[in-house]
Design a protein around this motif. Structure first.
Motif, PDB file in Angstrom:
ATOM      1  N   GLY A 271       0.995  -1.136  -0.160  1.00 42.73           N
ATOM      2  CA  GLY A 271      -0.065  -0.156  -0.108  1.00 42.73           C
ATOM      3  C   GLY A 271       0.789   1.355  -0.002  1.00 42.73           C
ATOM      4  O   GLY A 271       0.145   2.373  -0.032  1.00 42.73           O
ATOM      5  N   SER A 313       1.520  11.263   5.761  1.00 37.89           N
ATOM      6  CA  SER A 313       0.972  10.031   5.872  1.00 37.89           C
ATOM      7  C   SER A 313       0.885   9.217   4.747  1.00 37.89           C
ATOM      8  O   SER A 313       1.049  10.081   3.726  1.00 37.89           O
ATOM      9  N   ARG A 314       0.703   8.079   4.627  1.00 37.79           N
ATOM     10  CA  ARG A 314       0.476   7.262   3.505  1.00 37.79           C
ATOM     11  C   ARG A 314      -0.747   7.775   2.591  1.00 37.79           C
ATOM     12  O   ARG A 314      -0.666   7.963   1.301  1.00 37.79           O
ATOM     13  N   GLU A 315      -1.784   8.059   3.116  1.00 40.31           N
ATOM     14  CA  GLU A 315      -2.799   8.656   2.526  1.00 40.31           C
ATOM     15  C   GLU A 315      -2.698   9.819   1.927  1.00 40.31           C
ATOM     16  O   GLU A 315      -3.252  10.064   0.707  1.00 40.31           O
ATOM     17  N   GLN A 316      -2.054  10.825   2.678  1.00 43.21           N
ATOM     18  CA  GLN A 316      -1.759  12.232   2.149  1.00 43.21           C
ATOM     19  C   GLN A 316      -0.780  12.126   0.832  1.00 43.21           C
ATOM     20  O   GLN A 316      -1.234  12.833  -0.033  1.00 43.21           O
ATOM     21  N   ASN A 318      -0.774   9.695  -1.247  1.00 45.29           N
ATOM     22  CA  ASN A 318      -1.647   9.071  -2.204  1.00 45.29           C
ATOM     23  C   ASN A 318      -2.360  10.300  -2.845  1.00 45.29           C
ATOM     24  O   ASN A 318      -2.841  10.175  -4.164  1.00 45.29           O
ATOM     25  N   THR A 319      -2.886  10.964  -1.976  1.00 43.96           N
ATOM     26  CA  THR A 319      -3.890  12.207  -2.525  1.00 43.96           C
ATOM     27  C   THR A 319      -3.143  12.882  -3.369  1.00 43.96           C
ATOM     28  O   THR A 319      -3.652  13.531  -4.296  1.00 43.96           O
ATOM     29  N   GLU A 322      -2.628  11.575  -6.634  1.00 43.93           N
ATOM     30  CA  GLU A 322      -3.984  11.467  -7.566  1.00 43.93           C
ATOM     31  C   GLU A 322      -3.974  13.015  -8.085  1.00 43.93           C
ATOM     32  O   GLU A 322      -4.362  13.077  -9.314  1.00 43.93           O
ATOM     33  N   TYR A 336       0.238  19.911   4.452  1.00 47.55           N
ATOM     34  CA  TYR A 336       0.049  18.495   4.600  1.00 47.55           C
ATOM     35  C   TYR A 336       0.521  18.205   5.925  1.00 47.55           C
ATOM     36  O   TYR A 336       0.167  17.379   6.882  1.00 47.55           O
TER      37      TYR A 336
END
Length: 386
Positions: A271, A313-316, A318-319, A322, A336
């Motif tokens: 991930g 963070s990993r989600e940031q 990936n955002t 994108e 962020y």
């Protein structure tokens, strides 16, 4: 696992059986297998499996057929068939579990296996112990002969056959060695048949044993039976420093334990973006500097300011990726990074608890002062009474 003869002696010091791998109870040997079917009886009409596993010096194990139907149990010393003469070994496994071991080692049950002659007599054991005592001296002399002949090889171990008629010399070498003259000299000096067998550096560490950097016995000399290839990619995935001195084991090769947790790291990294990920922001291009798999945090820095890292963070991440795929740029990494600490309050806890680090120093001073006061009061009382 220790046997009864390895129990602690007087003064808390471990005595040790001092058998150097020939323990009769087979309770403290290398690669010992526990027979969990020993107390179970076979179904009616079924005969016991007639193949037993016999261990020789260090970790060498072979299968022998009990053609005579001897009553054997784990720890029995037996005389086994050899190419010429006989050998002496210790039974390590009997019964149905031998089938499992043979299947694991891909040994066919219908093959022509060597036989067990008999249980070793006292004469056989005395001769076996006598020739085993010569191994260190012969190993030393054989190394001196190899040095005189200028052979680039290391003789690491010597194993005598039980009847003393043959000795196997295990050696390591980087290139092909012509040891014909060495065999002639050793056969003339020792008066026995010589068998030279080349082994790898990992097999050498397995036979000799030792203590690893973790403080425990080497895995290869205790329970590890197969040697899988270890590459530097395993260290990269686990974010270990590529320092040969830290990654190498006793054998000089990469440690086998680098593969133990590799699958867990690979699953956790699925991930995460790759380490060469670039983030396009209005302040410039950002490169990934470090990844923390367990916390799920990645550190990025701008190309123009590589010393200033920003944790995302990993989600940031990936955002932002994108947005980059949509050909858009993020405002900045600081935006962020500030979100990670805006709602969190940093609190510090006392790891010692309510006690102070100087709690053992305070009572001493109080006791001393109280003793002095008590002495002074006692003196005053005695003077008044007088």
């Amino acid at each position: 696992m220790g046997c009864s003869s390895c129990s602690t002696g007087k003064g808390g010091q471990p005595r040790g059986c001092r058998n150097n791998g020939t323990c009769g109870t087979d309770g403290c040997n290398k690669l010992t297998v526990f027979d969990w079917l020993s107390n179970m009886s076979l179904p009616a009409g079924q005969q016991a499996f007639d193949v037993v596993e016999v261990r020789f010096k260090n970790s060498r194990k072979e299968f022998y057929r009990n053609a005579e139907g001897l009553s054997l149990s784990i720890g029995d010393v037996v005389a086994t068939q050899a190419k010429s003469g006989h050998d002496i070994g210790i039974v390590t496994l009997t019964g149905e579990l031998v089938k499992v071991q043979m299947r694991k080692k891909k040994a066919g049950q219908d093959e022509m296996l060597p036989k067990i002659y008999r249980k070793a007599t006292q004469r056989d054991i005395d001769k076996w112990v006598k020739v085993r005592g010569k191994e260190e001296e012969i190993k030393k002399r054989s190394r001196e002969m190899a040095i005189i002949l200028g052979l680039q090889m290391k003789i690491s171990d010597v194993e005598f056959q039980g009847d003393g008629s043959k000795a196997t010399f295990y050696y390591t070498a980087d290139e092909r060695i012509d040891f014909r003259q060495l065999i002639k000299d050793m056969a003339k000096a020792f008066g026995i048949r010589i068998d030279m067998r080349q082994i790898g550096l990992r097999q050498e560490a397995q036979r000799l044993g030792g203590i690893g950097s973790c403080g425990r016995e080497l895995c290869c000399s205790t329970w590890l039976t197969d040697f899988r290839s270890v590459s530097t990619a395993a260290a990269r995935y686990q974010q270990l420093s590529l320092n040969p001195q830290k990654l190498a084991g006793q054998c000089g090769k990469l440690k086998c334990c680098l593969n133990y947790e590799l699958d867990t790291y690979l699953d956790a990294l699925k991930g995460f973006p790759s380490s060469d990920t670039k983030l396009q922001t209005e302040k410039g291009v950002a490169f990934c500097q470090k990844t923390d798999i367990f916390k799920g945090i990645l550190w990025f820095s701008y190309k123009d300011d590589p010393s200033n890292w920003h944790s995302l963070s990993r989600e940031q991440v990936n955002t932002i990726l994108e947005l980059n795929r949509e050909k858009k740029k993020a405002q900045s990494l600081e935006q962020y990074a500030s979100e990670n600490f805006s709602d969190k309050e940093i609190t510090f806890e006392n790891p010692v608890g309510q006690d102070s680090l100087t709690r053992f120093d305070r009572p001493k001073s109080k006791r001393r002062s109280n003793k002095r006061r008590n002495k002074g009061n006692n003196r005053k009382r005695t003077s008044k009474n007088a």
